[in-house]
Structure formats: C-alpha cells, structure tokens
Write an enzyme that holds these catalytic residues in place. Sequence first.
Site, PDB file in Angstrom:
ATOM      1  N   ARG A  52      39.953  31.420  82.105  1.00 29.97           N
ATOM      2  CA  ARG A  52      40.808  31.891  81.012  1.00 29.97           C
ATOM      3  C   ARG A  52      41.404  30.710  80.242  1.00 29.97           C
ATOM      4  O   ARG A  52      41.893  30.855  79.142  1.00 29.97           O
ATOM      5  CB  ARG A  52      41.918  32.817  81.519  1.00 29.97           C
ATOM      6  N   TYR A 104      44.261  36.275  53.451  1.00 30.19           N
ATOM      7  CA  TYR A 104      43.495  37.219  54.255  1.00 30.19           C
ATOM      8  C   TYR A 104      44.408  38.395  54.626  1.00 30.19           C
ATOM      9  O   TYR A 104      45.464  38.204  55.232  1.00 30.19           O
ATOM     10  CB  TYR A 104      42.948  36.522  55.496  1.00 30.19           C
ATOM     11  N   ASP A 177      44.180  27.697  56.399  1.00 30.26           N
ATOM     12  CA  ASP A 177      43.038  28.571  56.670  1.00 30.26           C
ATOM     13  C   ASP A 177      41.907  28.091  55.768  1.00 30.26           C
ATOM     14  O   ASP A 177      41.925  28.306  54.563  1.00 30.26           O
ATOM     15  CB  ASP A 177      43.407  30.036  56.382  1.00 30.26           C
ATOM     16  N   LYS A 202      32.754  33.736  60.221  1.00 29.26           N
ATOM     17  CA  LYS A 202      32.213  33.630  58.863  1.00 29.26           C
ATOM     18  C   LYS A 202      31.199  32.481  58.779  1.00 29.26           C
ATOM     19  O   LYS A 202      30.207  32.524  59.476  1.00 29.26           O
ATOM     20  CB  LYS A 202      33.374  33.488  57.881  1.00 29.26           C
TER      21      LYS A 202
HETATM   22  C1  LIG Z   1      37.856  36.969  58.382  1.00 29.38           C
HETATM   23  C2  LIG Z   1      38.980  36.082  58.049  1.00 29.38           C
HETATM   24  C3  LIG Z   1      40.058  35.908  58.922  1.00 29.38           C
HETATM   25  C4  LIG Z   1      40.154  36.674  60.225  1.00 29.38           C
HETATM   26  O1  LIG Z   1      39.138  36.277  61.102  1.00 29.38           O
HETATM   27  P1  LIG Z   1      38.496  37.271  62.230  1.00 29.38           P
HETATM   28  O2  LIG Z   1      37.463  36.387  62.845  1.00 29.38           O
HETATM   29  O3  LIG Z   1      37.949  38.456  61.527  1.00 29.38           O
HETATM   30  O4  LIG Z   1      39.605  37.610  63.169  1.00 29.38           O
HETATM   31  C5  LIG Z   1      41.052  35.024  58.559  1.00 29.38           C
HETATM   32  N1  LIG Z   1      41.005  34.343  57.391  1.00 29.38           N
HETATM   33  C6  LIG Z   1      39.987  34.482  56.525  1.00 29.38           C
HETATM   34  C7  LIG Z   1      39.985  33.711  55.263  1.00 29.38           C
HETATM   35  C8  LIG Z   1      38.947  35.352  56.823  1.00 29.38           C
HETATM   36  O5  LIG Z   1      37.943  35.508  55.945  1.00 29.38           O
END
Ligand SMILES: *Cc1c(COP(=O)(O)O)cnc(C)c1O
Length: 384
Positions: A52, A104, A177, A202
């Site tokens: 973990r 997001y 982000d 992504k």
């Molecule tokens: C998809 C996304 C998230 C969240 O990520 P998950 O892997 O779906 O939890 C956060 N920020 C951006 C810019 C995203 O496109």
Amino acid sequence: MTDKKITPASLAAQAMGWIDPVTKAVVPPIHMASTYQRDEDNGYRSGRIYARADNPTFDQAEATLTALEGGARALIFSSGMSAATACFLALAPGDHVVVPKVMYWSLRNWLATFATDWGLKVDFVDADRTDAIAAAVRPGATKLVWIETPANPTWGVTDIAAAADIAHRAGALLGVDSTVATPVLTRPIEFGADIVMHSATKYLNGHSDIIAGALIGARDDAHWAKLRAIRAQLGTILGQTEAWLLMRGMRTLFPRVAWACRSAQTLAERLAAHPMVAEVLYPGLPSFAGHAVSRRQMTGGFGGMLSVRVKGGERAAIAAAARVALWKRATSLGGVESLIEHRASIEGPGTPCPPDLLRLSVGVEDGGDLFDDIDQALRRADNA
Ligand SMILES: *Cc1c(COP(=O)(O)O)cnc(C)c1O
C-alpha cells in the site's frame, strides 16, 4: 552518446534505458506481491514493507516522470483526482487556497463541497489574469495556489512564472495541473512550480485504458513526505498492472503529443475559417488571448485540445456532435482516438462552459480525415 545529454524523448522511449539485471529483458516485469519478506535481523533492507506504500512496478514510471518534469521525486496515484486531492489534504483545516474558476470540473466540485466542508478556505479566481491571483492571495494564510494551464474546457492560459512568484511571496506553494500541456510541451518546475499534477489517464498513458494520476515534486522535503504518507494511508495507489500499462503508454508520449499538436493546430486554423463556427478556442491561434504567454511556456506545440463554439448555439452544437462518424462522442481526452464532447452537458448546472461549445481531443488519426468528418457534421447540423 557519452558527453551529450540524453533528451527526455529518448528517456521516455526507453523507460530510462532500464534493462532487467537478471534476465536482460528490455521491459520490466509486473510485481504482483502485496508484501515483502523481513530480513533475519528484523530489518527491511529492500526498503519495501507492504504494497500500500509502494511497489517496484511503480519505479520506472516514477523515475521517468521525475526526469521528464525535471523534478526531485514522483508519485503515481490511483487517479488524477486522488493525486490532486492529496495536495489539498496535505493542508490543514483553516488554510486558505486560491484556485481557478475555470478548471477540471470534478476537482472544482470537490473544492466547493468536500474541501470547503472540511475547513479549507477556497477562493475561485480568473486564473488567466495574474492580477486576480495576486489580489486573492493572503500572505501567511494562503498555503497553496493551484492553476491549470491550458484550462479545461476553454483553454485559458496562466503565466506559470508569474503565479509562482505571487504564491512564493505570500508564503504559499504553487501546484500546476499540467495534464493538457504534458511534459513534452511545458515543464512547470522550470517556471517555479512546486508540484506538478497529471491525470495520467490522459496523455501520459494515452490509450484510454486505465485511470491513473501522478504528482511530481520540485523538492524531496517535508511536504513531499506528507504527500507520500497520504497516498500510503488512504491507499490511493495504482494497481500493479495499471502502473505497468502507464509506463508502456509513456514510451510513445513524445510522438503521440507531437502528432496531436500538429493536427490540432491545422484543425484550429481550418475551423476558425468554417462558416458554421463562431469561434475556435486554442492557445496556438495568434488571435487567442493566452497565445503570447503560451509561446513563452509551451515549446514544440500548443497541445491537442481545442474547443469550437458553434454558430446556431447549443442545439446546433449537440446536433453536430451527433453527426460525426470518425470522432467518438465521449468524455476524457489525450487518447490516441479523437473525442468530441458537448461539454456543458456533462458539467451540469453552474458550469462556466458556454452552451454552444464542443470540446475536441485530437488523437493520432490522419488530420485530414478528422477535419472532413467534423466539416460534414457541422454542415449537416446546420440543415437539421
Ligand atoms: C481528467 C482530468 C483530471 C482528473 O483525472 P482522473 O484521472 O480522471 O481522476 C484532472 N485534471 C484534468 C485537467 C483532467 O483532464
């Protein structure tokens, strides 16, 4: 190759050049063990106790992300959301944070609900205006400034260096982000960011077949130790197989992103001249508000994400999305297959997303095919 520095593209392609020391395999194995044997003297010389906390299958992906972002350490998580929320959970109730109005949507909802109920003081600002960030920070009280650039789904751009400067003067950290920019185009730590976050679901993985997240820290310090502890305590780790798939996907990150950027730039330019399109939102267009800042902090392209505002409003936008064949109607982004989405529908009430907006995630299909498909869909939507 001795005195020349190996580029990030080459490091990614070979997962840091890793070769199995025993079998000489060029691809690492998947370690399924959930626990590790203790030494006879009661120590844990392997450094591993229980899965973990960490797993050897995380090592290549974390080392590669550290190198690609120019950071000190990386942690992979069970999702982008668990990576992002760890940054806020590492704060204390009563702390103040500054976050974007346009970001997001799921993280925005979490900040407005759970994080606020838990005691964080959350200010939502127009993060593409650095004066708005400067006006919102409270020296001493603000612990984290969070930005997303380019920001979902209108692709507003935040000046990372300016935001880092504002955050640091106030005694706060800057978290970025960078899911959409990817380390191929932008390395936020070079501009002063303290933490870089990715939804590895992504571009990093790139094949729409796992949910994963990542944090990269500029320093291996007490704050980083807290993030690592949160992952181990909450158990927001990635599964072993998913960690292996993530590394497999990252090997082709550079060619995938380069291809998507080229197609997105051409699509943006062609769609900007389309009779059914009111406006194209894309950092690579000179007419776009964030273009000048993007030129400073994005290298090699402006990303694979763009949005179009359809003449004829929401009805025409939804009708156009219904008429594509090659593009797939789905949420998410950054995969090899191109996706189209009427974004306001998924964000729901209170969204800052315009109702006439279609979000496009450009994949690695032929760019001409992608244009032809959306062109016919827009024209047929007009006649519907
Ligand atoms: C998809 C996304 C998230 C969240 O990520 P998950 O892997 O779906 O939890 C956060 N920020 C951006 C810019 C995203 O496109």
